[in-house]
Design an enzyme around this catalytic site. Structure first.
Site, PDB file in Angstrom:
ATOM      1  CE  LYS A 127      27.502  47.643  96.715  1.00  0.00           C
ATOM      2  NZ  LYS A 127      26.281  47.904  97.435  1.00  0.00           N
ATOM      3  CE  LYS A 208      24.560  40.834  95.272  1.00  0.00           C
ATOM      4  NZ  LYS A 208      24.285  41.677  96.428  1.00  0.00           N
ATOM      5  CE  LYS A 211      17.672  46.057  95.638  1.00  0.00           C
ATOM      6  NZ  LYS A 211      18.806  46.304  96.523  1.00  0.00           N
TER       7      LYS A 211
END
Ligand code: TYM
Length: 352
Positions: A127, A208, A211
């Site tokens: 991230k 993966k 969301k």
């Protein structure tokens, strides 16, 4: 595990009953996905009859990346309602920010954690690499997650594969704190589903399903209408071999579809053998649509009465705060603070 001997009715005298405590958390950074359901929500639902279960919509965690306040609030309420619709209605459910012990304990654990170990977290590296500006909270996020778990003296944490490293850090912090200051925390274990512990993105089966991806093409959200689910599965990336077999290394797309089908139907991946990719996709789409149908119906029912979910969350937060308070006080006491309401004289003087 906690002994219930003292709290047990008199007819149980002589029996030591132990209960297991379970905690799970769901970030309202986006809308809940099939990955969340298969990797954590379903295992958490299954534990409800065997343990004392708590879960939180971990809204503070959603502040670690750039966010829109109004959207966050809407996602938080949607997630809380949807988690109940998924069957997490026999647990203590609440919003993380309403139980302040989480953030308070996180600070004490930050004083136990090392910068280097946080910088090594895979999710942080991913991230932080993507963001233009990094919030400090992105680095300290796993410490807050550890606090979520440790503040309830949790035994079991139902999580997907992607949270293994964070859970390992939680265990390390618990052990380090206990060694340094005395036994305060339970060292938790993870519960990972045998199949679909890492549901992959349908459009990009080597990453993966998440969301918070920028493209939704390969993501199934729990509230997606059936036609959208069918279209996403029909578009799923496979390979050119044309053989339906489970081999995640060389056939990630097909294996992901088989794992999803298997998780939905309960039949082992090597036992489900549709003849073609087209037949496999049709079976997967129907299995997912059928699994989500009752959840979506119940969501619509619950969403029509927001006051009911509000009551559920207010009660949940009150109960969670009650359970967390003595653990936070024990941690404060052990680390050398003066927990509020304990009175000063018991601590005596510092001496010379
Ligand atoms: P989050 O919100 O990303 O995901 C919630 C849960 O769903 C699991 N999960 C998946 N499982 C299988 N396949 C996938 N594609 C998939 N995507 C997500 C996650 O492993 C998780 O169990 N840091 C946590 C939230 C959290 C938490 C906690 C979890 C905060 N505090 C304390 C457990 C205990 C997270 O970001 O999960």
């Amino acid at each position: 595990m906690r002994s219930l001997a003292t709290a047990a009715p008199s007819s149980w005298k002589g029996h030591i009953m132990t209960i297991t405590r379970v905690f799970s958390g769901y970030q309202p950074t986006g809308r809940l996905t099939l990955g969340n359901l298969l990797g954590s929500i379903r295992p958490a639902v299954a534990l409800q009859d065997r343990a004392e279960c708590l879960y939180a919509v971990v809204d503070l965690h959603a502040l670690t990346v750039q966010h829109d306040p109004a959207a966050l609030r809407a996602r938080t309420i949607e997630a809380a309602t949807l988690l109940r619709a998924c069957g997490l209605d026999r647990s203590i459910g609440y919003l993380q920010s309403q139980v302040t012990a989480h953030a308070e304990l996180a600070y004490l654990l930050e004083c136990t954690a090392h910068v280097g170990e946080l910088q090594r977290m895979i999710q942080y590296k991913q991230k932080a690499g993507q963001a233009r500006v990094n919030r400090v909270s992105l680095l300290t996020y796993p410490v807050l997650m550890a606090a979520d778990i440790l503040v309830h003296r949790t035994d079991l944490v139902p999580v997907g594969d992607d949270q293994r490293q964070h859970l390992e850090l939680t265990r390390d912090l618990a052990v380090r704190f206990n060694r340094s200051y005395g036994e305060v925390f339970t060292v938790p274990d993870g519960v990972h589903p045998p199949l679909a512990a890492r549901v992959m993105d349908l459009a990009e089966p080597t990453v993966k399903m998440s969301k918070s991806t920028t493209s939704d093409a390969g993501v199934i959200h729990l509230l997606d209408p059936p036609e959208q689910i069918r279209a996403a599965v029909a578009r799923a990336v496979t390979d050119s071999e044309g053989q339906v077999r489970y081999d995640p290394d060389t056939k990630p797309g097909v294996s992901n579809l088989l794992a999803i089908l298997s998780a939905c139907t309960g039949v082992a991946p090597d036992q489900v053998a549709p003849s073609s990719y087209r037949a496999l996709k049709a079976e997967v789409a129907e299995a997912v649509v059928e699994m989500l149908r009752p959840i979506q119906d119940r969501y619509r029912h619950l969403a029509a009465d927001p006051a009911d979910t509000e009551r559920f969350l207010v009660d949940g937060a009150a109960r969670a705060a009650e359970l967390a308070a003595p653990v936070l006080a024990a941690a404060q006491d052990a680390i050398g603070l003066v927990p509020a309401g304990r009175g000063l004289p018991v601590y005596g003087g510092v001496g010379n």
